[in-house]
Scaffold this motif. Structure first.
Motif, short mmCIF file in Angstrom:
data_model
loop_
_atom_site.label_atom_id
_atom_site.label_comp_id
_atom_site.label_asym_id
_atom_site.label_seq_id
_atom_site.Cartn_x
_atom_site.Cartn_y
_atom_site.Cartn_z
N CYS A 271 0.84 -1.20 0.00
CA CYS A 271 0.00 0.00 0.00
C CYS A 271 0.88 1.26 0.00
O CYS A 271 0.61 2.22 -0.74
CB CYS A 271 -0.89 -0.05 1.24
N GLU A 272 1.93 1.21 0.81
CA GLU A 272 2.86 2.35 0.89
C GLU A 272 3.54 2.58 -0.46
O GLU A 272 3.68 3.71 -0.94
CB GLU A 272 3.88 2.06 1.99
N LEU A 273 3.94 1.46 -1.07
CA LEU A 273 4.63 1.55 -2.37
C LEU A 273 3.71 2.14 -3.45
O LEU A 273 4.09 3.04 -4.20
CB LEU A 273 5.11 0.15 -2.79
N LEU A 274 2.46 1.63 -3.49
CA LEU A 274 1.52 2.10 -4.51
C LEU A 274 1.13 3.57 -4.29
O LEU A 274 0.92 4.32 -5.23
CB LEU A 274 0.26 1.23 -4.53
N SER A 275 1.04 3.98 -2.99
CA SER A 275 0.73 5.38 -2.69
C SER A 275 1.80 6.29 -3.27
O SER A 275 1.52 7.39 -3.75
CB SER A 275 0.64 5.62 -1.19
N GLY A 276 3.06 5.82 -3.20
CA GLY A 276 4.17 6.59 -3.75
C GLY A 276 4.05 6.79 -5.25
O GLY A 276 4.63 7.72 -5.82
N TYR A 277 3.36 5.90 -5.94
CA TYR A 277 3.16 6.02 -7.40
C TYR A 277 1.80 6.64 -7.74
O TYR A 277 1.31 6.49 -8.85
CB TYR A 277 3.28 4.64 -8.06
N GLY A 278 1.15 7.24 -6.78
CA GLY A 278 -0.10 7.96 -7.05
C GLY A 278 -1.34 7.27 -6.50
O GLY A 278 -2.40 7.87 -6.41
N GLY A 279 -1.23 6.01 -6.14
CA GLY A 279 -2.34 5.31 -5.50
C GLY A 279 -3.48 4.93 -6.43
O GLY A 279 -4.56 4.54 -5.97
N ALA A 280 -3.30 5.02 -7.73
CA ALA A 280 -4.38 4.64 -8.68
C ALA A 280 -3.86 3.53 -9.59
O ALA A 280 -2.95 3.76 -10.38
CB ALA A 280 -4.81 5.85 -9.48
N VAL A 281 -4.45 2.35 -9.46
CA VAL A 281 -4.00 1.20 -10.26
C VAL A 281 -4.97 0.99 -11.42
O VAL A 281 -6.18 1.01 -11.23
CB VAL A 281 -3.92 -0.07 -9.37
N ASP A 282 -4.44 0.83 -12.61
CA ASP A 282 -5.30 0.60 -13.79
C ASP A 282 -5.76 -0.85 -13.86
O ASP A 282 -6.92 -1.12 -14.14
CB ASP A 282 -4.54 0.96 -15.07
N SER A 283 -4.81 -1.76 -13.66
CA SER A 283 -5.16 -3.19 -13.75
C SER A 283 -4.43 -3.96 -12.66
O SER A 283 -3.27 -3.65 -12.37
CB SER A 283 -4.75 -3.76 -15.10
N TRP A 284 -5.15 -4.91 -12.10
CA TRP A 284 -4.52 -5.75 -11.05
C TRP A 284 -4.83 -7.20 -11.40
O TRP A 284 -5.97 -7.59 -11.52
CB TRP A 284 -5.10 -5.39 -9.67
N TYR A 285 -3.78 -7.99 -11.56
CA TYR A 285 -3.95 -9.42 -11.85
C TYR A 285 -3.76 -10.18 -10.55
O TYR A 285 -2.74 -10.01 -9.86
CB TYR A 285 -2.92 -9.88 -12.90
N LEU A 286 -4.75 -11.02 -10.25
CA LEU A 286 -4.75 -11.71 -8.94
C LEU A 286 -4.80 -13.22 -9.10
O LEU A 286 -5.36 -13.74 -10.07
CB LEU A 286 -6.01 -11.31 -8.16
N ARG A 287 -4.23 -13.91 -8.10
CA ARG A 287 -4.47 -15.35 -8.00
C ARG A 287 -5.72 -15.53 -7.15
O ARG A 287 -5.96 -14.74 -6.22
CB ARG A 287 -3.29 -16.05 -7.30
N GLU A 288 -6.49 -16.56 -7.44
CA GLU A 288 -7.73 -16.76 -6.67
C GLU A 288 -7.45 -16.97 -5.19
O GLU A 288 -8.19 -16.55 -4.33
CB GLU A 288 -8.48 -17.97 -7.24
N ASP A 289 -6.31 -17.65 -4.91
CA ASP A 289 -6.01 -18.00 -3.53
C ASP A 289 -5.09 -17.00 -2.84
O ASP A 289 -4.61 -17.26 -1.76
CB ASP A 289 -5.38 -19.41 -3.50
N GLU A 290 -4.85 -15.86 -3.43
CA GLU A 290 -3.91 -14.91 -2.81
C GLU A 290 -4.39 -13.48 -3.08
O GLU A 290 -3.93 -12.81 -3.99
CB GLU A 290 -2.52 -15.13 -3.38
N GLN A 291 -5.38 -13.05 -2.27
CA GLN A 291 -5.99 -11.74 -2.53
C GLN A 291 -5.86 -10.79 -1.34
O GLN A 291 -6.42 -9.71 -1.33
CB GLN A 291 -7.46 -11.92 -2.91
N GLY A 292 -5.12 -11.22 -0.33
CA GLY A 292 -5.02 -10.44 0.92
C GLY A 292 -4.45 -9.05 0.71
O GLY A 292 -5.00 -8.06 1.22
#
Lengths: 314, 228
Positions: free
Chosen positions: A268-289
């Motif tokens: 979260c800290e890292l993404l906030s440093g890049y503006g905090g707005a994600v265009d696309s997020w690829y997830l595994r079904e079993d790893e969404q924490g």
């Protein structure tokens, strides 16, 4: 040097000159900047009006007009057969004027080799004969200057010889003095001065190279940051690769995986440093924490994809 | 005055050699100077107008002629050979030499491109890669290039805008929006790209559209109306 060796050197020189002429006429180096000069020749070819500021190009243009031939074709494929042998002829004339007869072929061979390596390095287009045989530079440097120097060198020794003859009585004494004064303050001064010139040139060249390298590195860095960035996310502990963050050239963010809820705060800290707005997020079904933690903390995500079938879930 | 001195220095550098050849040239002059002085010859001032090629060759031959030991002669020969080899960049890349057939095809393509552009607008500015631009300029005197292609090592002498245009077209993705921004005073612009290795960026956004394709060259024209 024996006559046999001289003969072999002459043959070698002729073969090298012929090879240079033929290769230049049938191949062209990738370096084409010199061709711009032909614009004036083309103008004369098209209009028939002479360009006073470019007399050589005007001449080429008029010849092309006379034979209805494109200036580019004439310069690239016809002129090598005229200019290159003519230039080497001028060099032979010059070399003969200050070298003994038996050393002429060896000197010419070195000139040939230097021309070839000058061609390879393309250090000073269009003055290099094999890169700019059609230019005014080449005409002056490789044809007119050697001819003029050759004439001067053949005329001047005559004057010198006459002077030496008139002062024959004192000549032997002068020679003796010259030998004794070979290492004097003046010569050492000249040598020192030349040494400084060489050293300064070397420093100047080195400095320029360092500056160029610095500019190239700067541009490279800018180019890399302009094109985008790939960040490896190694989780909260920082010892295991959890996922990737792709930053696009337009500022877009794409997150691939990036761990469970324990990794959430660091991500979260890292993404906030890049503006905090994600265009696309690829997830595994079993790893969404980590994703759930970031969303809860205010990170906005436009599209979310899961890896099985890549379907949008939000 | 400074410009005149710089021009004189440049011209002399072209004449006497640059880069790695320059030290070799200066050493050659010293050798020739000392040998001629030893012989009591009166033609020494002419040494300083010998070209790099003749000075080096003459110095080597004069120097080795004065050496009696074969071993030292061989050493001098090897030293000179090494210097000659080092004077080049030692790079013979695959595309270094272009065959006559390819050149002829390129000449024909360039003439066709020029005719096509001139039939549309004889006064328009034309931009292409540094490799192609000289061919276009040489193919037709009526073509107006948007930047002048610099000689190797003289890239720094380009003006700021010319430098940007030159660098943009060195890339595989020339930025046409940048071209429009820099050449905003031009009413029409033609951009020629090699479609085998160039993919221009921001074509539509900058108001460019594909006009024609000649061989493997695409001609884009600025049609106006694009936002900058």
């Amino acid at each position: 040097m024996s006559k046999h060796a001289q003969k072999i050197l002459w043959i070698l020189c002729i073969l090298l000159i012929a090879a240079q002429t033929v290769i230049t006429a049938f191949f062209t180096a990738g370096q084409t900047a010199g061709l711009q000069i032909l614009k004036n020749a083309t103008q004369v070819y098209e209009t028939g009006r002479i360009v006073i500021t470019a007399p050589l190009m005007s001449l080429w243009g008029l010849i092309c007009r006379l034979f209805h031939m494109s200036p580019v074709f004439f310069a690239l494929h016809i002129l090598p057969f005229i200019m290159i042998p003519a230039c080497y002829g001028a060099y032979i004339f010059l070399i003969r004027s200050f070298c003994e007869g038996k050393t002429v072929p060896l000197t010419l061979l070195i000139v040939c080799l230097l021309q070839i390596f000058g061609y390879q390095s393309d250090a000073f287009v269009p003055a290099t004969l094999l890169l700019g045989w059609y230019t005014g530079y080449a005409l002056v440097l490789h044809l007119l200057c050697p001819l003029l120097l050759g004439v001067l060198l053949t005329k001047l020794p005559v004057v010198a010889a006459k002077e030496v003859k008139s002062g024959e009585d004192t000549a032997d004494e002068e020679d003796e003095d010259m030998k004794h004064k070979y290492l004097n303050v003046r010569n050492l001064g000249i040598a020192l001065l030349l040494f400084f010139v060489i050293a300064l040139s070397a420093i100047f060249v080195l400095n320029r190279k360092i500056n160029n390298l610095h500019a190239a590195t700067e541009n490279l860095q800018k180019s890399i940051s302009d094109k985008g960035e790939l960040i490896e996310f190694t989780g909260a502990v920082g010892d295991d690769l959890k996922g990737y963050i792709l930053k696009g050239s337009q500022g877009s963010l794409t997150v691939i995986f990036c761990g469970d809820k324990n990794d959430g705060p660091a991500l979260c800290e890292l993404l906030s440093g890049y503006g905090g707005a994600v265009d696309s997020w690829y997830l595994r079904e079993d790893e969404q924490g980590a994703y759930e933690y970031c969303v809860k903390e205010g990170i906005t995500v436009e599209h979310v994809y899961t890896v099985n079938g890549m379907e949008e879930v939000l | 005055m400074r410009e005149i001195i710089a021009l004189l220095f440049d011209t002399y550098s072209d004449f006497s050699g640059r880069g790695k050849l320059l030290p070799l040239f200066l050493v050659s002059l010293i050798i020739l100077f000392l040998v001629m002085k030893k012989e009591g010859s009166r033609i020494r001032p002419l040494l300083f107008v010998l070209s790099v090629w003749t000075a080096i060759s003459a110095a080597f031959v004069t120097f080795t002629g004065s050496i009696k030991s074969r071993k030292y002669r061989l050493g001098a020969g090897l030293f000179l050979a090494a210097m000659i080899v080092l004077s080049g960049s030692l790079i013979w890349s695959r595309g270094f030499l272009v065959s006559a057939g390819e050149i002829q095809q390129q000449e024909e393509d360039c003439r066709t491109i020029c005719d096509r552009i001139l039939s549309e607008d004889p006064a328009a500015g034309v931009i292409a890669s540094p490799g192609l631009m000289p061919y276009l300029c040489a193919s037709s005197a009526s073509i107006t290039p948007l930047y002048e292609v610099p000689y190797p090592g003289k890239e720094d002498e380009l003006g700021e805008e010319d430098h940007l245009l030159y660098e943009a077209f060195l890339s595989q993705h020339p930025d046409l929006q940048l071209v429009r921004r820099i050449c905003r005073e031009e009413s029409r612009i033609f951009a020629v790209t090699d479609n085998e290795w160039m993919w221009p960026e921001h074509v539509v956004e900058s108001g460019f559209s594909l006009l024609d394709t000649v061989g493997h060259y695409d001609i884009y024209v600025y049609a106006g109306g694009g936002h900058e």
